[in-house]
Design an enzyme around this catalytic site. Structure first.
Site, PDB file in Angstrom:
ATOM      1  N   LYS A   1       0.849  -1.196   0.000  1.00  0.00           N
ATOM      2  CA  LYS A   1       0.000   0.000   0.000  1.00  0.00           C
ATOM      3  C   LYS A   1       0.886   1.247   0.000  1.00  0.00           C
ATOM      4  O   LYS A   1       1.862   1.320   0.763  1.00  0.00           O
ATOM      5  CB  LYS A   1      -0.890   0.005   1.244  1.00  0.00           C
ATOM      6  CG  LYS A   1      -1.946  -1.102   1.263  1.00  0.00           C
ATOM      7  CD  LYS A   1      -3.077  -0.817   0.295  1.00  0.00           C
ATOM      8  CE  LYS A   1      -4.228  -1.801   0.486  1.00  0.00           C
ATOM      9  NZ  LYS A   1      -5.319  -1.541  -0.474  1.00  0.00           N
TER      10      LYS A   1
ATOM     11  N   ASP B   1      -0.627  -0.595  -4.455  1.00  0.00           N
ATOM     12  CA  ASP B   1      -1.996  -0.078  -4.470  1.00  0.00           C
ATOM     13  C   ASP B   1      -1.990   1.339  -3.907  1.00  0.00           C
ATOM     14  O   ASP B   1      -1.685   1.532  -2.727  1.00  0.00           O
ATOM     15  CB  ASP B   1      -2.909  -0.985  -3.635  1.00  0.00           C
ATOM     16  CG  ASP B   1      -4.374  -0.612  -3.777  1.00  0.00           C
ATOM     17  OD1 ASP B   1      -4.670   0.429  -4.410  1.00  0.00           O
ATOM     18  OD2 ASP B   1      -5.230  -1.354  -3.254  1.00  0.00           O
TER      19      ASP B   1
ATOM     20  N   GLU C   1      -2.319  -0.565  -8.603  1.00  0.00           N
ATOM     21  CA  GLU C   1      -3.763  -0.609  -8.451  1.00  0.00           C
ATOM     22  C   GLU C   1      -4.277   0.808  -8.177  1.00  0.00           C
ATOM     23  O   GLU C   1      -3.720   1.523  -7.344  1.00  0.00           O
ATOM     24  CB  GLU C   1      -4.069  -1.536  -7.268  1.00  0.00           C
ATOM     25  CG  GLU C   1      -5.462  -2.068  -7.233  1.00  0.00           C
ATOM     26  CD  GLU C   1      -5.606  -3.147  -6.156  1.00  0.00           C
ATOM     27  OE1 GLU C   1      -4.669  -3.937  -5.937  1.00  0.00           O
ATOM     28  OE2 GLU C   1      -6.683  -3.179  -5.542  1.00  0.00           O
TER      29      GLU C   1
ATOM     30  N   ASP D   1      -9.523  -0.630  -9.621  1.00  0.00           N
ATOM     31  CA  ASP D   1     -10.222  -1.223  -8.471  1.00  0.00           C
ATOM     32  C   ASP D   1     -11.449  -0.383  -8.117  1.00  0.00           C
ATOM     33  O   ASP D   1     -12.561  -0.699  -8.546  1.00  0.00           O
ATOM     34  CB  ASP D   1      -9.258  -1.363  -7.288  1.00  0.00           C
ATOM     35  CG  ASP D   1      -9.909  -2.025  -6.080  1.00  0.00           C
ATOM     36  OD1 ASP D   1     -11.023  -2.563  -6.237  1.00  0.00           O
ATOM     37  OD2 ASP D   1      -9.325  -2.012  -4.974  1.00  0.00           O
TER      38      ASP D   1
ATOM     39  N   LYS E   1     -14.300  -7.511  -6.937  1.00  0.00           N
ATOM     40  CA  LYS E   1     -14.555  -7.781  -5.519  1.00  0.00           C
ATOM     41  C   LYS E   1     -16.058  -7.969  -5.355  1.00  0.00           C
ATOM     42  O   LYS E   1     -16.842  -7.141  -5.841  1.00  0.00           O
ATOM     43  CB  LYS E   1     -14.106  -6.607  -4.636  1.00  0.00           C
ATOM     44  CG  LYS E   1     -12.596  -6.444  -4.544  1.00  0.00           C
ATOM     45  CD  LYS E   1     -12.254  -5.238  -3.681  1.00  0.00           C
ATOM     46  CE  LYS E   1     -10.749  -5.041  -3.614  1.00  0.00           C
ATOM     47  NZ  LYS E   1     -10.401  -3.710  -3.075  1.00  0.00           N
TER      48      LYS E   1
ATOM     49  N   ASP F   1      -5.894 -11.899  -4.718  1.00  0.00           N
ATOM     50  CA  ASP F   1      -5.624 -11.006  -3.577  1.00  0.00           C
ATOM     51  C   ASP F   1      -6.703 -11.277  -2.526  1.00  0.00           C
ATOM     52  O   ASP F   1      -7.583 -10.465  -2.297  1.00  0.00           O
ATOM     53  CB  ASP F   1      -5.646  -9.547  -4.078  1.00  0.00           C
ATOM     54  CG  ASP F   1      -5.453  -8.543  -2.954  1.00  0.00           C
ATOM     55  OD1 ASP F   1      -4.798  -8.887  -1.956  1.00  0.00           O
ATOM     56  OD2 ASP F   1      -5.953  -7.406  -3.096  1.00  0.00           O
TER      57      ASP F   1
ATOM     58  N   ASP G   1      -6.397 -12.086   0.903  1.00  0.00           N
ATOM     59  CA  ASP G   1      -5.632 -12.265   2.142  1.00  0.00           C
ATOM     60  C   ASP G   1      -6.413 -11.882   3.394  1.00  0.00           C
ATOM     61  O   ASP G   1      -5.851 -11.918   4.489  1.00  0.00           O
ATOM     62  CB  ASP G   1      -4.316 -11.472   2.059  1.00  0.00           C
ATOM     63  CG  ASP G   1      -4.564  -9.969   1.858  1.00  0.00           C
ATOM     64  OD1 ASP G   1      -5.731  -9.582   1.616  1.00  0.00           O
ATOM     65  OD2 ASP G   1      -3.600  -9.197   1.948  1.00  0.00           O
TER      66      ASP G   1
END
Ligand code: MG
Length: 371
Positions: free
Chosen positions: A162, A190, A218, A243, A267, A320, A322
């Protein structure tokens, strides 16, 4: 199989360490769990994490959408009429993608149970193993290098780093992480909308000039700045993954038609569940664009559902998922086995395979429910 009742409740799951992005800092996963009861005794499980800063879906909004719209529309309907139910979930209220995802997941669970197969097989999938990356929160370069080292020691070979808080530090952050891990470790980043388009191109090209070898970035720019994202996609040597710019299948269509991004992140909480996730995957496949499957900070009910979708579609090439690995405990029974980077879907469980969730504090119900 007829739906006899639906209940919803809250569960809190502590994180191993606080999760920090350019948008927020979070210490625990606060989740809504939905249970759909049937006249066969089967129970479908769904989940929605409130992520107001990303989806706009707060706890109150999720509960309200389920209580006032989704649950009343679904009780006494037959799971056999699956396609109609899917359309009903998406159509009975606008927006509210997280609440829709929770019910969508619970219904796929039941439909798989009704047909006697795991959902990924129902969707035509044959792989049942995935390898996920792990997220490194945005902190000082030194802290991030240490966190990356710990992740590699845990066996992760792909890290999602990140960035975007005080962008002047971002190249240093990545340099510190890259220096701390073996060269074979994949690094993706990201920015969570933090950069301006020109700034993004400068930072990304700066990272590549220093040999930091970034797989992709991202969401470099604001979610609604598709022109800005296209600007970055055309000028940066690092591939761009959309995203926050892609919630619905229509959003994906716009990105695909304009070439604004190189990759799309699906997502379930953004698109409203597996039904719409399948549409995005199919659209992307038509345009030759690969997808990542991602998750919010969420528990294993929803992440398990995302794993089933990923196993069913080969256009989903990046994983992704996690969420469960960032949690300090797991109240969910059954479903996929998460062991650090490895996610395995048992082939002897029907539906999505979830059998229970501990510690759910019920806050409402419609129809007949247990307990
Ligand atoms: Mg993201």
């Amino acid at each position: 199989m007829k739906i006899t009742g639906i209940d919803w409740g809250e569960v809190s799951i502590p994180l191993r360490t606080p999760f920090k992005t350019a948008l927020r800092t979070v210490a625990s996963v606060e989740d809504i769990i939905v249970r759909v009861y049937t006249d066969t005794g089967d129970i479908g499980f769904g989940e929605a994490p409130p992520t107001g800063r990303i989806t706009g879906d707060t706890t109150g909004a999720i509960v309200g959408a389920i209580r006032d719209h989704l649950a009343p529309a679904l009780v006494s309907r037959r799971v056999d009429d699956f396609n109609d139910l899917m359309a009903l979930v998406q159509g009975c209220v606008v927006h509210n993608s997280s609440a829709k995802a929770a019910l969508d997941i619970a219904l796929w669970d039941l439909f798989g149970k009704l047909r006697g197969v795991p959902v990924y097989q129902l969707l035509g999938g044959s792989r049942n193993h995935l390898v996920t990356d792990l997220t490194i929160s945005v902190n000082s370069p030194e802290e991030m290098a240490r966190d990356a080292q710990i992740a590699v020691d845990r066996g992760f070979d792909c890290l999602k780093v990140k960035v975007g808080v005080n962008p002047a530090l971002d190249v240093e952050r990545l340099a510190a992480v890259r220096a701390a891990v073996p060269s074979g470790i994949t690094l993706r980043i990201d920015a969570n909308q933090a950069w301006k388009p020109k700034e993004a191109v400068r930072i990304l090209n700066g990272m590549q000039e220093r040999g930091l070898n970034i797989e992709f970035v991202e969401q470099p720019v604001a979610a609604d700045d598709l022109e800005g994202m296209k600007y970055v996609t055309e000028r940066s040597c690092v591939p761009v993954l959309a995203d926050e710019s892609v919630f619905s299948p229509m959003d994906a269509m716009k990105i695909l038609q304009t070439g604004a991004a190189d990759l799309i992140n699906i997502k379930l909480m953004k698109c409203g569940g597996i039904y719409n996730g399948l549409k995005i995957a199919t659209l992307a496949e038509m345009y030759g664009v690969e997808c990542m499957i991602g998750c919010m900070l969420e528990g294993r009910v929803a992440v398990n559902a995302a794993a089933h979708l990923a196993c069913a579609r080969s256009v989903i090439t990046r994983i992704d998922l996690d969420g469960p690995m960032l949690c300090a405990s797991d109240p969910v029974h059954g479903g996929s086995v998460f062991n650090e980077k490895d996610i395995t879907l048992p082939d002897d469980q029907t539906g999505l395979g979830i059998t229970g969730v501990d510690g759910v504090k019920r806050v409402g119900h419609v129809g007949e429910v247990e307990g």
